[in-house]
Design a protein around this motif. Sequence first.
Motif, PDB file in Angstrom:
ATOM      1  N   LEU A 155       4.714  24.851  15.530  1.00  0.00           N
ATOM      2  CA  LEU A 155       4.143  25.749  16.532  1.00  0.00           C
ATOM      3  C   LEU A 155       5.301  26.420  17.252  1.00  0.00           C
ATOM      4  CD1 LEU A 155       1.305  23.594  18.199  1.00  0.00           C
ATOM      5  CD2 LEU A 155       0.996  25.593  16.717  1.00  0.00           C
ATOM      6  N   GLN A 156       5.310  27.747  17.238  1.00  0.00           N
ATOM      7  CA  GLN A 156       6.326  28.482  17.982  1.00  0.00           C
ATOM      8  C   GLN A 156       5.895  28.612  19.438  1.00  0.00           C
ATOM      9  OE1 GLN A 156       8.218  32.085  16.468  1.00  0.00           O
ATOM     10  NE2 GLN A 156       7.205  31.733  14.502  1.00  0.00           N
ATOM     11  N   VAL A 157       6.800  28.314  20.351  1.00  0.00           N
ATOM     12  CA  VAL A 157       6.564  28.511  21.774  1.00  0.00           C
ATOM     13  C   VAL A 157       7.137  29.872  22.147  1.00  0.00           C
ATOM     14  CG1 VAL A 157       6.929  27.615  24.095  1.00  0.00           C
ATOM     15  CG2 VAL A 157       6.809  26.029  22.147  1.00  0.00           C
ATOM     16  N   ILE A 158       6.284  30.771  22.617  1.00  0.00           N
ATOM     17  CA  ILE A 158       6.716  32.128  22.956  1.00  0.00           C
ATOM     18  C   ILE A 158       6.474  32.360  24.439  1.00  0.00           C
ATOM     19  CG2 ILE A 158       6.424  34.583  22.457  1.00  0.00           C
ATOM     20  CD1 ILE A 158       5.185  33.755  19.754  1.00  0.00           C
ATOM     21  N   PRO A 159       7.519  32.488  25.252  1.00  0.00           N
ATOM     22  CA  PRO A 159       7.330  32.804  26.672  1.00  0.00           C
ATOM     23  C   PRO A 159       6.679  34.169  26.837  1.00  0.00           C
ATOM     24  CG  PRO A 159       9.540  31.932  26.278  1.00  0.00           C
ATOM     25  CD  PRO A 159       8.943  32.220  24.933  1.00  0.00           C
ATOM     26  N   THR A 160       5.629  34.220  27.657  1.00  0.00           N
ATOM     27  CA  THR A 160       4.893  35.467  27.904  1.00  0.00           C
ATOM     28  C   THR A 160       4.632  35.617  29.401  1.00  0.00           C
ATOM     29  OG1 THR A 160       2.862  34.243  27.398  1.00  0.00           O
ATOM     30  CG2 THR A 160       3.781  35.627  25.637  1.00  0.00           C
ATOM     31  N   VAL A 168       3.298  30.542  28.558  1.00  0.00           N
ATOM     32  CA  VAL A 168       3.721  30.542  27.157  1.00  0.00           C
ATOM     33  C   VAL A 168       2.480  30.575  26.269  1.00  0.00           C
ATOM     34  CG1 VAL A 168       5.882  29.291  27.585  1.00  0.00           C
ATOM     35  CG2 VAL A 168       3.804  28.013  26.979  1.00  0.00           C
ATOM     36  N   VAL A 169       2.664  31.079  25.056  1.00  0.00           N
ATOM     37  CA  VAL A 169       1.626  30.983  24.031  1.00  0.00           C
ATOM     38  C   VAL A 169       2.189  30.174  22.867  1.00  0.00           C
ATOM     39  CG1 VAL A 169       0.575  33.172  24.709  1.00  0.00           C
ATOM     40  CG2 VAL A 169       2.296  33.161  22.889  1.00  0.00           C
ATOM     41  N   PHE A 170       1.295  29.702  22.011  1.00  0.00           N
ATOM     42  CA  PHE A 170       1.687  28.866  20.883  1.00  0.00           C
ATOM     43  C   PHE A 170       1.207  29.534  19.591  1.00  0.00           C
ATOM     44  CE2 PHE A 170       1.050  26.072  24.541  1.00  0.00           C
ATOM     45  CZ  PHE A 170       2.311  25.489  24.635  1.00  0.00           C
ATOM     46  N   LEU A 171       2.156  29.846  18.712  1.00  0.00           N
ATOM     47  CA  LEU A 171       1.861  30.570  17.476  1.00  0.00           C
ATOM     48  C   LEU A 171       2.044  29.661  16.275  1.00  0.00           C
ATOM     49  CD1 LEU A 171       1.298  33.226  15.895  1.00  0.00           C
ATOM     50  CD2 LEU A 171       3.773  33.655  15.978  1.00  0.00           C
TER      51      LEU A 171
END
Length: 321
Positions: A155-160, A168-171
Amino acid sequence: MPLPLPNDGLHAVNVYLLEGLADDGGLVMIDGGWAIPEARKALEEALATVGRDLDEITHILVTHIHRDHYTQAVELRRAIGARVCLGVGERPGLELLNQLRGGVACSLQVLRHAGADDVADRVEARYPDRYRAGDWEAPDHWLDAETLRFGGSELQVIPTPGHTRGHVVFLDEQRGLLFSGDHVLPRITPSIGFEAAAPGGRPLAAYLESLHLMTRYADARLLPAHGPVADSVHSRVAELLDHHDDRLGKTLAALRESAYDAYAVARRLAWTRREVPFGGLDPFNQMLAVNETVAHLDVLVLRGDVAVTFTDGVNQYERKR
């Protein structure tokens, strides 16, 4: 798994339970829900329908610090020992919540700087406890832009930043899934900068940049924290960007012949998809409306369309000729 919310217009928050990720066969949970007995009961009942138990949750990945996402995660850690993870950008807000035990959150200060003292007074009177610090414990792990690995899955953690500073979102790129929290919602536009962290920065500018960031990844299925699952992140992002372009235009048009504070501008605008006048909103939604207006005005200042001066404790905005 939709979990109930108390006295909230959204009615439910979606949490997600992922099987087959944790090395020990446990469950990875995305967002925790609001720490109320009804939410705990609903979670236990939902788990039972798929033959799982509460104590099988080993990790809770939280998209942001709002209590409908974070507080039950902390409660579950106490009960079952699950590890709680939260974006590192939420650290200042979490620390402030602990400092403000018995004090009001900074969202009311935003109202007063916007000239909306009467709205702040009514919000504080109507919700005397809602904006006061509760029991906000630190997570086990602060998340940055990183990749979380569970067995053979990632799961990529992407700060938003935008909805909050540390959202953060999880991709899951392999499966084409985006667990979007409140960053991208299918039916409503998220509130901007509504948090306990001290006022400052330009949350709408950060939010718009975070929306554009989503288009740099392959399109994915949208799994939001509120509302139904949707097929395309990109299509909803395009709608949200169009919405904010429209609101920026209307906010600029509301600045006419002289300087106005954000409260005055908010009262000139219509709200929600039903175009409700400002006076038709309850105090809580009036607070959100003023906060939203401040965020849009600050972007117009950043773009050079509007000038701002701080006079007698209130920001005054004036359209540049």
